[in-house]
Write an enzyme that holds these catalytic residues in place. Sequence first.
Site, PDB file in Angstrom:
ATOM      1  N   ARG A   6       6.235   3.832  62.197  1.00 50.81           N
ATOM      2  CA  ARG A   6       5.917   3.657  60.773  1.00 50.81           C
ATOM      3  C   ARG A   6       5.075   4.796  60.209  1.00 50.81           C
ATOM      4  O   ARG A   6       4.873   4.873  58.990  1.00 50.81           O
ATOM      5  CB  ARG A   6       5.245   2.296  60.516  1.00 50.81           C
ATOM      6  CG  ARG A   6       5.087   2.000  59.015  1.00 50.81           C
ATOM      7  CD  ARG A   6       4.613   0.593  58.732  1.00 50.81           C
ATOM      8  NE  ARG A   6       3.460   0.220  59.522  1.00 50.81           N
ATOM      9  CZ  ARG A   6       2.217   0.651  59.296  1.00 50.81           C
ATOM     10  NH1 ARG A   6       1.955   1.474  58.306  1.00 50.81           N
ATOM     11  NH2 ARG A   6       1.226   0.260  60.073  1.00 50.81           N
TER      12      ARG A   6
ATOM     13  N   TYR B 268      22.125   6.173  39.346  1.00 50.52           N
ATOM     14  CA  TYR B 268      22.635   5.214  40.326  1.00 50.52           C
ATOM     15  C   TYR B 268      22.078   3.827  39.971  1.00 50.52           C
ATOM     16  O   TYR B 268      20.897   3.694  39.636  1.00 50.52           O
ATOM     17  CB  TYR B 268      22.177   5.645  41.728  1.00 50.52           C
ATOM     18  CG  TYR B 268      22.491   4.638  42.795  1.00 50.52           C
ATOM     19  CD1 TYR B 268      23.798   4.448  43.230  1.00 50.52           C
ATOM     20  CD2 TYR B 268      21.489   3.849  43.357  1.00 50.52           C
ATOM     21  CE1 TYR B 268      24.099   3.509  44.196  1.00 50.52           C
ATOM     22  CE2 TYR B 268      21.779   2.911  44.329  1.00 50.52           C
ATOM     23  CZ  TYR B 268      23.077   2.739  44.744  1.00 50.52           C
ATOM     24  OH  TYR B 268      23.363   1.809  45.695  1.00 50.52           O
TER      25      TYR B 268
ATOM     26  N   ASP C 266      18.223  13.382  42.877  1.00 46.89           N
ATOM     27  CA  ASP C 266      18.983  12.644  43.878  1.00 46.89           C
ATOM     28  C   ASP C 266      20.200  13.511  44.198  1.00 46.89           C
ATOM     29  O   ASP C 266      21.106  13.647  43.377  1.00 46.89           O
ATOM     30  CB  ASP C 266      19.382  11.278  43.294  1.00 46.89           C
ATOM     31  CG  ASP C 266      20.153  10.411  44.293  1.00 46.89           C
ATOM     32  OD1 ASP C 266      20.815  10.983  45.191  1.00 46.89           O
ATOM     33  OD2 ASP C 266      20.102   9.173  44.155  1.00 46.89           O
TER      34      ASP C 266
ATOM     35  N   LYS D 278      25.314   7.978  52.896  1.00 38.14           N
ATOM     36  CA  LYS D 278      26.563   8.532  52.363  1.00 38.14           C
ATOM     37  C   LYS D 278      26.972   9.770  53.163  1.00 38.14           C
ATOM     38  O   LYS D 278      27.288   9.663  54.328  1.00 38.14           O
ATOM     39  CB  LYS D 278      26.381   8.823  50.866  1.00 38.14           C
ATOM     40  CG  LYS D 278      25.655   7.714  50.095  1.00 38.14           C
ATOM     41  CD  LYS D 278      26.427   6.414  50.043  1.00 38.14           C
ATOM     42  CE  LYS D 278      25.610   5.221  49.533  1.00 38.14           C
ATOM     43  NZ  LYS D 278      24.942   5.393  48.258  1.00 38.14           N
TER      44      LYS D 278
HETATM   45  C1  LIG Z   1      23.919   4.764  47.557  1.00 38.48           C
HETATM   46  C2  LIG Z   1      23.065   5.573  46.671  1.00 38.48           C
HETATM   47  C3  LIG Z   1      21.681   5.337  46.590  1.00 38.48           C
HETATM   48  C4  LIG Z   1      21.002   4.228  47.344  1.00 38.48           C
HETATM   49  O1  LIG Z   1      21.064   4.412  48.726  1.00 38.48           O
HETATM   50  P1  LIG Z   1      21.021   3.218  49.800  1.00 38.48           P
HETATM   51  O2  LIG Z   1      21.140   3.924  51.092  1.00 38.48           O
HETATM   52  O3  LIG Z   1      22.151   2.283  49.484  1.00 38.48           O
HETATM   53  O4  LIG Z   1      19.697   2.523  49.618  1.00 38.48           O
HETATM   54  C5  LIG Z   1      20.934   6.168  45.775  1.00 38.48           C
HETATM   55  N1  LIG Z   1      21.503   7.157  45.049  1.00 38.48           N
HETATM   56  C6  LIG Z   1      22.828   7.402  45.097  1.00 38.48           C
HETATM   57  C7  LIG Z   1      23.400   8.513  44.267  1.00 38.48           C
HETATM   58  C8  LIG Z   1      23.654   6.620  45.897  1.00 38.48           C
HETATM   59  O5  LIG Z   1      24.967   6.869  45.926  1.00 38.48           O
END
Ligand SMILES: *Cc1c(COP(=O)(O)O)cnc(C)c1O
Length: 383
Positions: A51, A105, A175, A200
């Site tokens: 952690r 998102y 992001d 992703k």
């Molecule tokens: C999926 C996604 C998130 C969130 O991520 P998780 O791993 O599901 O918590 C944030 N930003 C974008 C652009 C995403 O595609």
Amino acid sequence: MENSDQPLKPATLCVHAGSCVDGATGAITTPIFTASSYTHPNPTNQNTYQRYFNVPNQRAVATKLAALEQGRDALVFGSGMAAITTVLFALLKPGDHAVFQEDLYGGTYHFVAAELTRFGMEVSFARNQADFVAQLRPNTKVIYVESPSNPLLHCVDLAAIAALGKARGVLTIIDNTFASPINQNPLALGIDVIVHSATKYLNGHSDLNAGAVVASNEIIARIRPCAVNHGGMLDAHACYMLERGMKTLALRVERQNGNAGKLARWLQKHPAVSRVNYPGLPDHPDHAVAARQMRGFGGMLSFELRAAAQADAVLGRFKLATAALSLGGVETLVTIPAKTSHVKLTAAERATIGISDALLRVSVGIEDADDLIADFEQALAAR
Ligand SMILES: *Cc1c(COP(=O)(O)O)cnc(C)c1O
């Protein structure tokens, strides 16, 4: 690693950065250290604990990602949302204001609208560069963007956003999930902080959830205490899986860039398709911006059917592509945003941002491009 004058290229960093040969056995992959306790004091005289975001498997992933994003340091989280929420709580306090890109998102939007405001942060939303300038207030501390965005693949001019932030003393966050560090390195354009849903492209195999933050040592030092307090770390087993996935990131993303470009150009000529949204197409409204700041245009695209009533039928006819949420994996996935990511908006709200019931979003996988196009051909064929 940096023993020559020439910086290592991304494909090399994917394989080698951060990964370690085990000193005890010579095993060439990073061992999985499952310990929840390390003897104290260890050589770095620092408490080692999952952690605290400092165990070996977390450091391996963080080092690889920081190298790929041209950042100094990184923290690895249990999900993209854990990374995003921790960064915002770390960099904002009650009374501060933050400007967010309008087409965020969904999870980020709900967090910003429901939680940040509950803790006394002021938020507003911007659509374009002029809007971002207009929304700035004396207490603005953060500008937050996504580029390319979901599901219309809008691209923000990152150098312009970074310059605005620097001129006004405001931290800029992106992001970078959709582009991945293979296609876009925002820190090199002056952006201060990168967040990722590592679920992703970074992991790439649709089999774990993870997130990450990359920034300078100074900014990571500001975020780390909040990360430790909130506790959203990733455990060693999942870190190992993520490190393994990242070794093929460049290969996968290069193939996905190629496949998405071919599919986008093929869809553009199809009589059942009225519009294709892909930043690599010259007629995409943000093509020039994307071409300036991206090395590849990514594996995400969306397209509109002439007949909205056909959307469900087309989705049901895919044989290789799968009707499923999420993105960035090796397999091609298709969704109808009006029924998935944007289902909580009213039809009027969706219309304002340009998401019709006829829109299909594709996360293009690494399959053979001809096989994929054949699948889209049979799914789109008039019945
Ligand atoms: C999926 C996604 C998130 C969130 O991520 P998780 O791993 O599901 O918590 C944030 N930003 C974008 C652009 C995403 O595609």
